[in-house]
Design a protein around this motif. Structure first.
Motif, short mmCIF file in Angstrom:
data_model
loop_
_atom_site.label_atom_id
_atom_site.label_comp_id
_atom_site.label_asym_id
_atom_site.label_seq_id
_atom_site.Cartn_x
_atom_site.Cartn_y
_atom_site.Cartn_z
N SER A 286 10.78 11.01 -3.22
CA SER A 286 11.79 9.91 -3.23
C SER A 286 11.26 8.67 -3.13
O SER A 286 12.02 7.60 -3.50
CB SER A 286 12.92 10.11 -2.03
N VAL A 287 10.04 8.29 -2.94
CA VAL A 287 9.50 6.93 -2.63
C VAL A 287 9.34 6.40 -4.15
O VAL A 287 8.07 7.34 -4.85
CB VAL A 287 8.15 7.12 -1.90
N ARG A 288 9.82 5.43 -4.40
CA ARG A 288 9.64 4.88 -5.79
C ARG A 288 8.79 3.61 -5.95
O ARG A 288 8.32 3.04 -6.81
CB ARG A 288 10.69 4.63 -6.47
N SER A 289 8.60 2.93 -4.37
CA SER A 289 8.01 1.63 -4.48
C SER A 289 7.25 1.39 -3.26
O SER A 289 7.60 1.80 -2.33
CB SER A 289 9.23 0.48 -4.51
N ILE A 290 5.85 1.11 -3.34
CA ILE A 290 5.02 0.87 -2.22
C ILE A 290 4.38 -0.53 -2.47
O ILE A 290 3.89 -0.91 -3.41
CB ILE A 290 3.84 1.93 -2.08
N GLY A 291 4.40 -0.96 -1.16
CA GLY A 291 4.00 -2.50 -1.22
C GLY A 291 2.38 -2.57 -1.00
O GLY A 291 1.77 -1.34 -0.88
N SER A 292 1.65 -3.79 -0.68
CA SER A 292 0.25 -3.75 -0.61
C SER A 292 0.07 -3.67 0.84
O SER A 292 0.58 -3.66 1.80
CB SER A 292 -0.07 -5.13 -1.08
N ALA A 293 -1.22 -2.93 0.91
CA ALA A 293 -1.94 -2.85 2.35
C ALA A 293 -0.93 -2.04 3.21
O ALA A 293 -1.10 -2.22 4.33
CB ALA A 293 -2.12 -4.38 2.93
N VAL A 294 -0.29 -1.00 2.45
CA VAL A 294 0.29 -0.06 3.43
C VAL A 294 -0.33 0.49 4.53
O VAL A 294 0.03 0.75 5.76
CB VAL A 294 1.17 0.83 2.53
N PHE A 295 -1.69 1.13 4.31
CA PHE A 295 -2.49 1.97 5.00
C PHE A 295 -3.72 1.01 5.24
O PHE A 295 -4.67 1.88 5.86
CB PHE A 295 -2.72 3.30 4.68
N ASP A 296 -3.77 -0.19 5.07
CA ASP A 296 -5.07 -0.88 5.28
C ASP A 296 -5.60 -0.65 6.88
O ASP A 296 -4.95 -1.14 7.62
CB ASP A 296 -4.93 -2.42 4.84
N GLY A 297 -6.70 -0.34 6.87
CA GLY A 297 -7.03 -0.27 8.26
C GLY A 297 -6.92 1.15 9.20
O GLY A 297 -7.19 1.03 10.21
N CYS A 298 -6.15 2.09 8.36
CA CYS A 298 -6.04 3.15 8.97
C CYS A 298 -7.11 4.14 9.06
O CYS A 298 -7.47 4.76 8.34
CB CYS A 298 -4.90 3.70 8.40
N SER A 299 -7.96 3.80 9.89
CA SER A 299 -9.48 4.20 10.01
C SER A 299 -9.75 5.87 10.41
O SER A 299 -10.67 6.40 10.10
CB SER A 299 -10.15 3.54 11.12
N SER A 300 -8.50 6.53 10.99
CA SER A 300 -8.39 7.98 11.12
C SER A 300 -7.84 8.66 10.04
O SER A 300 -8.14 9.95 10.01
CB SER A 300 -7.85 8.35 12.49
N LEU A 301 -7.36 8.05 9.15
CA LEU A 301 -6.32 8.72 7.95
C LEU A 301 -7.39 9.62 7.24
O LEU A 301 -8.39 9.23 6.63
CB LEU A 301 -5.84 7.85 6.99
#
Length: 425
Positions: A286-301
């Motif tokens: 359902s997600v159609r738009s994602i902005g910048s740096a959404v997961f920036d720095g998620c070091s465990s992802l």
């Protein structure tokens, strides 16, 4: 004749004196006072309507203050109906206060920075609390509000660092911006089902908040709503919410689980930035738009999927996700923007579909483990000379449908890659 003239002069003098006496301001009807101090409380007076409001005095209020329902001044009975804005502001030794039911209005910043005040009861006659009323009341632990209250002001409890638990009135329709910002001891908030909107920064810097549940009536969330909530561990979005706002969970360093409902159509900038404990997340289609740096720095992802409706991987989306080893890029992606995977030091394999036409600067820079990249398109995508690290260009292997198409185009930096081979069948 002389006697007659003397009498006439005496009459004239008498009349002049009478007129002078009548016109004398000293004998005019005295005006009612506009201010008064009664039992140590300062008031502004409205003699015409028999009303009084509590105001700030020359000296700060201290100790216990008991505001009366009414008092008498100059033979006039005044009813106390208002506490003026800033009336008790900076009264750092005010320890307790009682407010009568005659009071219907409490102004903004009325108790701001009353650092000794521990509890307060708002009478049922007050239906609105204005902005920053209790801001900086660092000892405030207990606030009793009646359910007939309909509106709360922005920054109402900002930096009330001793406040742990609070129940909000059932009649309110929104939580304003920064209402609990900096309430570092807050662990639980009961949000009534009448609330449809929560403003920006409402729970920002609530460092002790471990979990919170929003009713299904909430449809709109402001930016930075849970920013710096370092103890928040999990969160579930209801089906009434369409957008995850910018900075929503930024620096929520203990966040490990987020459930994103199929109602979410947009995720804005920095939504999960520096959520260092977030291990995996599922993004619905359902997600159609994602902005910048959404997961920036998620070091465990380590695990994340990309929705099929988006057409680009935004700037800095996975920057410094140092544990992200694999990701599937769907065939609807047309562009991989700058710094998208910069610093993904565990990324070791990459498969770029035929749909990708553009890879921007530093998209895969500082990806120290990346030694194998497969590009499916026979027509080389537009890239920058620094889209991939110099190490990969020197030592990595690029697999493509036709090595000649990639080697023999000097206008595209692909030609600088040392090891270009045909895709293995």
């Amino acid at each position: 004749m002389k006697q007659t003239l003397r009498m006439l002069c005496m009459v004239a003098l008498s009349l002049t004196a009478t007129a002078s006496w009548a016109a004398s301001p000293l004998m005019a009807k005295p005006k009612k006072a506009t201010q008064a101090i009664v039992d140590g409380i300062n008031y502004k007076l409205d003699a015409k309507n028999n009303k009084a409001k509590v105001v700030a005095g020359t000296n700060l209020y201290a100790g216990f203050v008991n505001i009366p329902e009414k008092f008498e001044e100059d033979s006039v009975t005044y009813y106390v109906e208002e506490i003026e804005s800033g009336a008790f502001k900076d009264c750092v030794t005010l320890s307790a206060i009682t407010i009568p039911t005659t009071v219907t209005k409490i102004g903004s910043e009325a108790f701001k920075n009353c650092t000794t005040l521990e509890e307060i009861t708002i009478p049922s006659s007050v239906i609105e609390l204005r902005s920053a009323t209790f801001e900086g009341c660092s000892s405030l632990k207990n606030v009793i509000m009646h359910n007939n209250m309909t509106a709360l002001g922005s920054g109402l409890f900002r930096r009330c660092t001793a406040l742990k638990v609070i129940s909000l009135p059932d009649g309110i329709k929104q939580l304003p911006s920064e209402i609990f910002e900096g309430c570092t001891s807050l662990t639980a908030v009961a949000i009534p089902a009448t609330v449809s909107k929560i403003g920006s920064g409402a729970f920002e810097d609530c460092a002790s908040l471990t979990t919170i549940e929003l009713p299904n009536t909430v449809k709109d969330l402001g930016s930075d709503i849970f920013k710096h909530c370092a103890s928040l561990q999990e969160f579930s979005f209801s089906t009434s919410i369409r957008t995850i706002p910018s900075g929503c969970f930024e620096k929520c360093t203990s966040l490990t689980y987020v459930s994103i409902s199929n109602s979410i159509a947009e995720i804005k900038n920095d939504a999960f930035k520096e959520c260092a404990s977030l291990d995996s997340i599922y993004l619905p289609n359902s997600v159609r738009s994602i902005g910048s740096a959404v997961f920036d720095g998620c070091s465990s992802l380590r695990s994340v999927n990309l929705p099929t409706a988006i057409t680009e991987i935004p700037t800095k989306m996975f920057r410094n996700c140092s544990n992200l080893a694999r990701i599937t890029i769907p065939n609807n992606i047309k562009a991989i923007k700058g710094d998208a995977f910069n610093g993904c030091s565990s990324l070791d394999l990459l498969d770029i579909p035929t749909s990708v036409k553009q890879i921007d600067s530093d998209a895969f820079n500082n990806c120290g483990s990346l030694m194998t990249v497969t590009v499916r398109s026979g027509v080389p995508a537009k890239i920058k000379k620094d889209s991939f690290s110099k190490q990969f260009q020197k030592d990595g292997t690029l697999y493509v449908p036709s090595p000649t198409a990639y080697r023999n185009n000097p206008k595209l930096p692909w030609s600088t890659f040392r090891h270009i081979e045909a895709i293995r069948r």
